[in-house]
Enzyme design. Structure first.
Site, PDB file in Angstrom:
ATOM      1  N   ASP A   1     -11.818  -2.068  10.333  1.00  0.00           N
ATOM      2  CA  ASP A   1     -12.790  -2.341   9.270  1.00  0.00           C
ATOM      3  C   ASP A   1     -13.084  -3.836   9.141  1.00  0.00           C
ATOM      4  O   ASP A   1     -13.615  -4.273   8.114  1.00  0.00           O
ATOM      5  CB  ASP A   1     -12.259  -1.816   7.932  1.00  0.00           C
ATOM      6  CG  ASP A   1     -12.841  -0.451   7.588  1.00  0.00           C
ATOM      7  OD1 ASP A   1     -13.554   0.117   8.428  1.00  0.00           O
ATOM      8  OD2 ASP A   1     -12.575   0.041   6.471  1.00  0.00           O
TER       9      ASP A   1
ATOM     10  N   ASP B   1      -2.770   6.951  -0.718  1.00  0.00           N
ATOM     11  CA  ASP B   1      -1.558   7.596  -0.217  1.00  0.00           C
ATOM     12  C   ASP B   1      -0.882   8.434  -1.306  1.00  0.00           C
ATOM     13  O   ASP B   1      -0.460   9.561  -1.070  1.00  0.00           O
ATOM     14  CB  ASP B   1      -0.592   6.547   0.350  1.00  0.00           C
ATOM     15  CG  ASP B   1      -0.445   5.336  -0.568  1.00  0.00           C
ATOM     16  OD1 ASP B   1      -0.973   5.378  -1.709  1.00  0.00           O
ATOM     17  OD2 ASP B   1       0.181   4.351  -0.150  1.00  0.00           O
TER      18      ASP B   1
END
Length: 696
Positions: free
Chosen positions: A273, A426
């Site tokens: 990214d 997460d």
């Protein structure tokens, strides 16, 4: 030759204790006893008097030498303090405040950040300074309070000051002390509940160790090459999400390409990214080198960085070829798994269809780099050794750590996949998988090498994200938890223990009790905090926290002080996430130093198993760099000017606590004074960015 003073050597008459004093310089001397006195030395009174005189002269010389040495030490200490003061002054002069940096880097984000806490702290500090001056004047006028309890007999005022102070005392007793004491008692109750939870976790960890409880796979991989019947060799997808992490991308890609797994059954995705063109080209070239060497590795780059890491993983899972794979292993850019990582984790999924996640432990290559990394290691050692392991054994649920774990792809899809609604994707996927009935396993003996943030700025931003995200998630998933079909006990654990107690209550009472209420009780002594709350229980909890890292016992006091110092950041983050303020949605990639790419990584790997990394079967080492690539790398890795940052909230709290410590002297509150003094110094050091490495 060092001079020798032999005052006893007159003929054959030995008087007193024979002593040789050797002095090469004022800071290096020694005294040696040659022979004990004989009985004849004590027969004659005159000899005894002379012997005493000689011994007295010798003792005088020794004391003078010791005094000279002490004076030299004081001089050295003074020079060291002057040098320290000069260094602090120089770092402050070169430093920039956190408000200046945030405003210059991103004005929009700076405006959205909550300034309310900082403004309150400034007002509180000014009031405390005024009250300190007022109380000091009252002290010298004879208003002495030796204990927090005040017995006041009102008389006609003798002057304006006495009249004002009498009414101030009545205001304290009638209006300020009761609500302050109530808030203090409430925080003490929360403190005791959280301490009990920590104690239970430690007892659970002791039970696991005592009974040697350990997850054991039903079948093990005997030989990857032979392909014998019974070998569990599923298709594994490995993902490495990264963003502008040019310091660590090489070793992470190399470590993953060296995983000991049949290359026809593994595919590596480098999910880049990065918005820096140079970093993009370097990562792409690294991937091409390993492709030429025979590794099955692909490079993916997103033009739009929407959703941060969650968006990156979600985009990668939408690839058409993902349907051919059964499991996905995720490693952040600074993580380097050992070659046998998949061999130790994948077998646990065999014949265990309810298992959705296998999480490995982190190990840190730079845990002894500085004081900041040592203190972080204490926290994370407790997190993995105690929290993750106990929750895994007794509940089959814990928070996914975002990296160094293997997911069953079916569990991800069944839980809704990666969502971009919070900064803790997460934890989000772990909670949703738990609500759908999937079980987790934590492997405490399988470690994955990574590095800790070495600057306070990087650690502060990391902790802000880790403590604001859970509060965002709590607001979003609370209705789903209540409506889910899991048992009442699991709902209680998820809502009260996992979210409220460990994510909300802990930063709330830590900041409120020790940074606000305690200094306020110095100015309102009618409300009191017992010594066991200020000293004994925090010391006991710090002792329990440090047990998983026994080599860190010398740092138990700095750890206690630093945890309270970090409470201002954690409290601010918790409030931001809970009320969805602007700073709750900031995602800043933790700055890496690339320590794990140096020689200490090889030493760590060699110490932990005596095994050296071998290239993947059928893959060769990447080709050497070209001259153009070397020039580009040197240009990109040029050292930037380092400076420290000045944190205004921490400095405000430092002066507030030091002011309260000064006030505590007027009430003769010993343990409170020492706690406030050292805690104020801790805030001062952190506020001046004198802990950890400087930032670039």
């Amino acid at each position: 030759m060092a001079p020798k003073f032999e005052w006893w050597a007159k003929g054959n008459n030995r008087k007193g204790t024979p002593v040789v004093v050797k002095m090469e310089n004022p800071n290096n001397w020694s005294m040696v006893e040659l022979e004990s006195p004989s009985e004849q030395d004590f027969l004659v009174e005159g000899r005894r008097e002379k012997s005493r005189n000689k011994n007295a002269r010798q003792l005088t010389w020794v004391l003078l030498l010791k005094a000279h040495r002490a004076a030299g030490c004081l001089t050295s200490l003074g020079s060291a303090l002057i040098a320290l003061g000069t260094a602090v002054r120089r770092r402050i002069a070169a430093g920039r405040t956190d408000t200046e940096i945030s405003s210059s880097s991103s004005p929009a984000i700076a405006e959205s950040k909550p300034r309310f806490l900082y403004s309150c702290l400034k007002v509180f500090l000014l009031l405390s300074l005024m009250l300190l001056a007022f109380e000091t004047a009252a002290y010298f006028k004879g208003w002495h309070f030796e204990t927090p309890k005040l017995s006041l007999q009102l008389q006609l005022p003798y002057g304006f000051f006495d009249w004002v102070y009498t009414h101030w005392v009545l205001l304290r007793v009638g209006y300020l002390a009761p609500p302050l004491q109530f808030l203090a008692n409430a925080c003490i109750v929360l403190f005791l509940i959280q301490s009990l939870d920590r104690l239970i976790l430690c007892l659970g960890c002791f039970w696991i160790r005592f009974n040697k409880i350990k997850p054991v796979p039903k079948t093990a991989i005997s030989d990857l090459e032979t392909g014998e019947s019974g070998c569990f060799l599923p298709m594994v997808l490995v993902q490495i999400p990264m963003c502008n992490e040019k310091e660590v991308y090489q070793q992470s890609i190399a470590a993953v390409c060296n995983l000991d797994w049949p290359k026809t059954k593994i595919l590596i995705q480098v999910l880049d990214d990065s918005d820096d063109p140079i970093t993009q080209s370097l990562i792409k070239e690294e991937v091409h080198k390993w492709q030429k060497g025979g590794a099955r590795i692909v490079y993916r780059h997103r033009v739009n960085r929407e959703g941060y890491k969650a968006g990156n993983l979600k985009s990668a899972m939408n690839c058409s070829y993902v349907k051919d794979y059964e499991f996905v292993a995720i490693f952040d850019a600074d993580f380097q798994p050992l070659p046998d990582f998949l061999k130790k984790t994948i077998p646990h999924f065999k014949d265990n269809e309810e298992l959705g996640l296998v999480q490995a432990r982190w190990s840190f290559v730079n845990k002894e780099e500085n004081l900041l990394t040592r203190l972080q290691n204490i926290n994370l050692a407790f997190h993995f050794e105690v929290e993750q392991q106990v929750n895994s054994v007794f509940l089959n649920f814990f928070g996914f750590n975002g990296t160094a774990g293997v997911w069953r792809i079916k569990a991800l899809e069944d839980s809704g996949g990666w969502l971009e609604r919070t900064t803790v994707e997460d934890m989000d996927i772990a909670v949703r998988a738990h609500l759908h009935g999937w079980k987790f396993i934590f492997l405490n003996d399988v470690e994955c090498i990574c590095e800790l943030p070495e600057s306070y700025e990087a650690y502060r931003k990391q902790q802000h994200r880790w403590h604001s995200g859970p509060m965002q998630l709590f607001r979003l998933c609370l209705p789903a938890v209540i409506k889910s079909k899991i048992s009442i006990g699991k709902k209680f654990n998820l809502i009260f223990l996992f979210f409220l107690l460990r994510k909300l209550i802990l930063p709330f009472y830590s900041f409120t009790l020790f940074c606000i209420i305690l200094p306020m009780t110095m100015f309102v002594p009618e409300a009191e905090l017992p010594a066991w709350v200020v000293c004994y229980i925090p010391a006991t909890m710090s002792f329990l926290n440090i047990l998983p890292a026994p080599k860190s016992f010398p740092f138990i006091v700095p750890y206690l002080l630093f945890e309270n110092t970090m409470s201002v950041t954690k409290f601010n983050a918790m409030v931001s996430g809970l009320f969805q303020l602007g700073s709750a949605y900031e995602w800043v990639v933790t700055k890496k130093s690339g320590r794990s790419s140096e020689g200490d990584l090889a030493a760590l790997v060699e110490n932990e198993g005596g095994k050296k990394m071998k290239h993947q079967r059928g893959a060769s080492a990447p080709a050497p760099e070209t001259e153009a690539e070397k020039k580009a790398r040197k240009k990109n890795n040029k050292k930037k000017k380092k400076h420290n940052r000045i944190y205004m909230k921490e400095l405000s709290l430092a002066f507030l606590l030091l002011t309260a410590a000064t006030r505590s002297l007027l009430s003769a509150q010993g343990i409170h004074f020492y706690f406030l003094l050292f805690q104020g110094i801790s805030f001062l050091l952190v506020g001046l960015d004198l802990i950890g490495e400087q930032v670039e």
